[in-house]
Design an enzyme around this catalytic site. Sequence first.
Site, short mmCIF file in Angstrom:
data_model
loop_
_atom_site.label_atom_id
_atom_site.label_comp_id
_atom_site.label_asym_id
_atom_site.label_seq_id
_atom_site.Cartn_x
_atom_site.Cartn_y
_atom_site.Cartn_z
N HIS A 169 0.84 -1.21 0.00
CA HIS A 169 0.00 0.00 0.00
C HIS A 169 0.88 1.26 0.00
CE1 HIS A 169 -3.62 -2.38 1.32
NE2 HIS A 169 -2.66 -3.14 1.79
N LYS B 272 16.58 21.12 -11.29
CA LYS B 272 15.93 19.82 -11.53
C LYS B 272 16.89 18.77 -12.11
CE LYS B 272 12.22 18.80 -11.38
NZ LYS B 272 11.16 18.99 -12.36
N GLU C 102 10.50 7.38 -16.37
CA GLU C 102 9.15 7.91 -16.63
C GLU C 102 8.68 7.49 -18.01
OE1 GLU C 102 8.42 12.19 -15.25
OE2 GLU C 102 10.60 12.06 -15.39
#
Lengths: 459, 459, 459, 459
Positions: free
Chosen positions: D155, D282, D289
């Site tokens: 979870h 960044k 991804e």
Amino acid sequence: NKLWGGRFEESVTDAVERFSESISFDKALYKQDIMGSKAHATMLAEKGLITISDRDRILDGLDDIKRRIEAGEFVWRTDREDVHMNIEAALTDMIGEPAKKLHTARSRNDQVVTDLRLWCRDAIDDILTHLKRLQVALVNLALKNEGLIVPGYTHLQRAQPVLLQHLLLSYVEQLERDAGRFADCKDRLNFCPLGACALAGTGLPIDRFMTSEALGFIAPLRNSIDAVSDRDFVLEFLSANSITAIHLSRLGEEWVLWASEEFGFLIPNDSVSTGSSIMPQKKNPDPMELVRGKSARVVGDLVTLLVLCKGLPQAYNRDLQEDKEPLFDSCKTIKGMLEVTTEFAQNISFNHERIKRALPAGHLDATTLADYLGVPFRTSHDIAGRSVAFCLSKNCQLSDLSLSELMRIDPVFEEDVYEFVGVDNSVKKFCSYGSTGSECVSEQLMFWVSKLGINTESC
Amino acid sequence: NKLWGGRFEESVTDAVERFSESISFDKALYKQDIMGSKAHATMLAEKGLITISDRDRILDGLDDIKRRIEAGEFVWRTDREDVHMNIEAALTDMIGEPAKKLHTARSRNDQVVTDLRLWCRDAIDDILTHLKRLQVALVNLALKNEGLIVPGYTHLQRAQPVLLQHLLLSYVEQLERDAGRFADCKDRLNFCPLGACALAGTGLPIDRFMTSEALGFIAPLRNSIDAVSDRDFVLEFLSANSITAIHLSRLGEEWVLWASEEFGFLIPNDSVSTGSSIMPQKKNPDPMELVRGKSARVVGDLVTLLVLCKGLPQAYNRDLQEDKEPLFDSCKTIKGMLEVTTEFAQNISFNHERIKRALPAGHLDATTLADYLGVPFRTSHDIAGRSVAFCLSKNCQLSDLSLSELMRIDPVFEEDVYEFVGVDNSVKKFCSYGSTGSECVSEQLMFWVSKLGINTESC
Amino acid sequence: NKLWGGRFEESVTDAVERFSESISFDKALYKQDIMGSKAHATMLAEKGLITISDRDRILDGLDDIKRRIEAGEFVWRTDREDVHMNIEAALTDMIGEPAKKLHTARSRNDQVVTDLRLWCRDAIDDILTHLKRLQVALVNLALKNEGLIVPGYTHLQRAQPVLLQHLLLSYVEQLERDAGRFADCKDRLNFCPLGACALAGTGLPIDRFMTSEALGFIAPLRNSIDAVSDRDFVLEFLSANSITAIHLSRLGEEWVLWASEEFGFLIPNDSVSTGSSIMPQKKNPDPMELVRGKSARVVGDLVTLLVLCKGLPQAYNRDLQEDKEPLFDSCKTIKGMLEVTTEFAQNISFNHERIKRALPAGHLDATTLADYLGVPFRTSHDIAGRSVAFCLSKNCQLSDLSLSELMRIDPVFEEDVYEFVGVDNSVKKFCSYGSTGSECVSEQLMFWVSKLGINTESC
Amino acid sequence: NKLWGGRFEESVTDAVERFSESISFDKALYKQDIMGSKAHATMLAEKGLITISDRDRILDGLDDIKRRIEAGEFVWRTDREDVHMNIEAALTDMIGEPAKKLHTARSRNDQVVTDLRLWCRDAIDDILTHLKRLQVALVNLALKNEGLIVPGYTHLQRAQPVLLQHLLLSYVEQLERDAGRFADCKDRLNFCPLGACALAGTGLPIDRFMTSEALGFIAPLRNSIDAVSDRDFVLEFLSANSITAIHLSRLGEEWVLWASEEFGFLIPNDSVSTGSSIMPQKKNPDPMELVRGKSARVVGDLVTLLVLCKGLPQAYNRDLQEDKEPLFDSCKTIKGMLEVTTEFAQNISFNHERIKRALPAGHLDATTLADYLGVPFRTSHDIAGRSVAFCLSKNCQLSDLSLSELMRIDPVFEEDVYEFVGVDNSVKKFCSYGSTGSECVSEQLMFWVSKLGINTESC
């Protein structure tokens, strides 16, 4: 004893009957079916196709059947195939001969698609209500968390600081477009197929405008073959459901992340969490996992219907019986997803302290720093980038750098740089329309409070 | 009273409970769940983790619960979440303390996936039986229609004459590959997750090989995280179902076409047809339309599961609860499709006379004619093409052309051309392995009769 | 030399560069990208963020780049990643310093989604044009085939006689709803994300209303996070494409059937048919088979995007780069499908003679007969059913039965029954709104002629 | 000049030609097509259907064409439709008459599906190589990170401590099953359709076993109609690709999470990261991804093919031309995903220090504590749960509790409890087969090192 028995000498086999039956799911249409039959009977009487007395017995009978269904007293019979025949046959059992006249100038082909359009109309209204409730819950959550700055992410990497309110409102926007799609879908499907009969219309002097109006449709559909053939309204509805489901899956993903130990931003109440049968310490954000998971079945239902309709020639084909279960499942699921997300939103709190502590990490103010430098953007991006690299090597924040350190990176830096670094400064600087600047967000929030009719006193 | 109540102070809301419950569908796993618990308890006792007497009370209790479930006397409780907790709690109600020891060294995470693998194993066996039955029905249909030549189609245009037997066996071949896929799937999933516990295994001295063997698995899974995380076996199963469903949808399409007035090749018995509530003359091949239609939901179920699993990190996520309904629905549907197609195959006849009358149309012998010409194929294709064009202009068959007419098209024609035109001649000429030539088909038919163990006396 | 080089010391590997590149497909956005940059530069100058002279050099440079791209002189470089960087870097190569200021107050995140919305807007206009052309072609086909009665089918069984015009108009209706969906989609997506920057907006004093208006958007999007995160407009667009594709797949299926030897209703010209490399007699309706087949990829593209977006948190994730190829492919495919279907409709004829000869089969007048009988419908259905059964046994038509034969079936028959049997009589009797009655159809046809602005002189 | 020109008087329209062409993508089959033609010509000569000298000219010509294609000198012509006709026509241009004999006893229907099966066979081998490389990379990564304990999640909540090696091996297991699926798929598709011709076989005395063997197939397919009709092998292949893609999407999700600031467990090298055009700080794990995102198109491709095949009657339909692009795209994508994931695995490091610091959070040792208590599990679960609740209230770890505190929770605790709490103790206790216990993991690791033939010296 089958309704199409005239030329048939043998009953279908048990396996075929079991495979073909639809009563187990299409009984969900009972209300719409009775509503349609009442409008039809009224029109038939008006046009002299049945007597007033027959009409009255039919209407009374149908009312009684409805009452019995809702009281759980009605016995659904598989050998009567579907909801239409169950109700008609029960009516015949009750009132005899007049019931046999009800099917004048209609067919199950136009009857079922009338029921289905009525059902969709109601389902859309219901979903719209649920959508709005979730919007309200999100706005209330925003109202409760004024001023809380959270990291904004791209690529799940910390990007820029944003107000939590701004982030929550981004979901409210998406739900608003979802509502628009449902409303468009409803407008487009709200036309009446009744009277298209099997596919060609009828030679009897019916008045389709009368039944259309009685049932609250905009107008009768213009082409009888189209009326019984097409299920594009179900496809559109399931597409709208799917897009909403995808939106909710994204919110689900976000909140599951935020509830993790690593993020630790969001704390669900016990009332929307579950534990583990083996790990005593666990507290799982199950409802949002399930919201994310159930988006899958909404997509699956859409695919089912697309595959179903692909390559079928006009007009009605029995394949189309399979349109109902995906529709019902999709609507039930999306309503559950909306409802549970709403309850989740009402039962979480954000861990302000932990978020605040976590904010410095990630150099969220780097873009603001780049904006500060009055040089061409590609150059300032490079300077800010080197500043961050320097911080990384020193394991510190941009705001920790001394002016001389900064000036060694690039002489363009001046004393006022310190108004632009740090997360709070950074958020303060945002001012473009739709940005995360406090004033902008506050305006947007008021826009939604007013649009959704939220009473800010009570929240 | 919840199983994970230790640190929880509040119950979940009604909406969450309703949304999260799985008992309405996962009770279908009761048999597997009990089987797994019995093997687990037996192993626990063997390893000294529970006493023999506890084990016996557990085994007896579980047997009793199974009996009660099958007698319809067991009350499933939604507040007990799922099949696992319903059974365990009922056991505790019955036998008290020893039941509380049953969950030693296991978790619902490994328990549910053990149940699911056992269920899949049974479901595959069941589907394999149904696949074979359909193959038998198709072979029997072929045996009953020896010598019948039908048009073979490409692009739904008449292409070449083929024996109906050859066409029917093409579907038998496809079903055989389907069976291979199911068998492979079963072999690959037949490994035991029990003992993986929540995700990490356990520190208790269990014997996973013992439970694995007791449950008929090949071996325990090698990695506990993999064991509880992955649902690739469900994906593979639903893929196999989908491919079979596509095969059946194609057979469905073909038979619906053949039953149309325009083709008129196939006549379904009343026992596998339905009529119309409005058009008294209709006799619809509904079962095969539904077979075609229901292929859609099998595909939809697969898509649901793919979407579900996409992007979930290891290990168990609550999303995975949603794996069951698509699996159950897909298996139920594919079994129904196979069963009904089998019954349809057993209850149709082919209209030999009409097919024979229709055969001349479409110049099915043109390719044979092209093969006859002893010239390079590109040239013979051209000559045969011009011959057909000439027939079209005269509205006649190739076999109707006189030798002088043919020789005017090209001097290559000789008297023996008449052994190559006409549908019967054409079929006779085929001789390549796997072709529609009578001898080849006969051999293939005998291959299948023997492989499927069909008693040709009785058919 | 990478645009984000500041803190990076190493280049990405070749495999990663190849895997990540988007220039091979996103260069399709060049027009929109330049349009957006021009509007942005104009606004920056207006707001004093760049000088007029910088603006002019930027605008001129961009125009020049556009010209070079369209002349095929522009070299797209993979090492410059995407369309945005290719154009910006080329601009820098051309005009130097001012180009570096263009990226002030924007990010590729808002830039790409601005481009994409502009692209979708144009694509929808294009599709709307193609939709209308197909409607016109269908209406023209109807005008050319006045009075032709064809069998109407349900379950692919002959049901009732309908005018071909009526059938063709049913597709026109479906395309009209498709157009509505595209129009709604366009209205909903026509909002401007530019100025949302990376996700949070900007601190620079930009005017988002100015760029929004310059680009023909209705208004700027209200929330910057939503602006860069959401792709619901692509999902909605691909849903609309899918529904249209399903409609076309159904028309494709119907026309492939009608072109078969067995139906023989439709004859395609050579210009829209293909032959076989082996079977000289074949003439295949390939374009409509491909229309039916290509519907699959439109559905596949939609599924790709749904799976893509599922479970992504806000805001931009690199996954979203994968939104473009399915979008482009879906639009290209649907336009091809519409275009080819239009050409097919313009190049077919209906075999009036063969259709007329085939009409008596199937007892298409049975429902009209049932309507004729002035008894409750369930009773009349039964009488008509028995009449058909009698015809089947005698192998004749309903109109062939003598009055005494009919009266033996049921005494309710009278002499005037002969006005209700036979296909021509049957069609004449239809009179309900939207039915296939000649007058109704004629009215509908005129409605469409006028709505679509068709010049009936010239057709 | 078209290959099927005999009876055709008009060329297809430009739009139809453009819509129907396949040469732009099926030229990818050139190698297989030439290989097939060579085997076919050799067999024709062996069987006396062409002369030895014709065969030699054909073989030489084909070799020359292959050389020209690979040298980029071959001109592909759209007016020659597809790869088959391009090559055959080029051969005719080169060697004249003998080339026209090559199409003897074959059709494009069996030719294309032969090419496709050969192509799939090669593609599977290629994918298997890539799968193994990724397994090796993961095992090497495990070898490099011996002893590192990380939180195991369910979870996305911290559940139990696991060895990183154990987690990495769970992916190795999944990839191994993927490999099994590809191998099964290859075995099932490795049968030869050549000689099935259009659909019925041929009357010429060809030897299908000879060509089958020459092309490395197991045997010729048994039924000619099945041979040209079915694409189940593509469906199975795309299913296998989809399941692998789902596995990789999950790994992608996990590594994207781990690379976030919040987790901070995984640091990608610059060579597999990208930056931002606007946010200088960044560093994005883009490749993973994109791996996650590209899983969507693999699923979309599978759906395309399922929709494509649904409801097509036997045998070849032009729709099937659309099988190639999804197949090619799916294979290209999955190979890219595997390759890039491998490179990512080779270019990351785990932040041992940060992981170690983060481990105490989440009470990962609670289950071990529960196992420690010698009481029935349901009771021990409750005690451990209350212990955690107490820790939460005191904001401390289980190992921080004093014995008296523990005994106040429940008297069952004794001094030795401290051997069971704390993450290191917890991991040490695991001992079941397949668990995360150090010894178990070590054994599994050695199993994979040996199975994959990894040289542990060099890593």
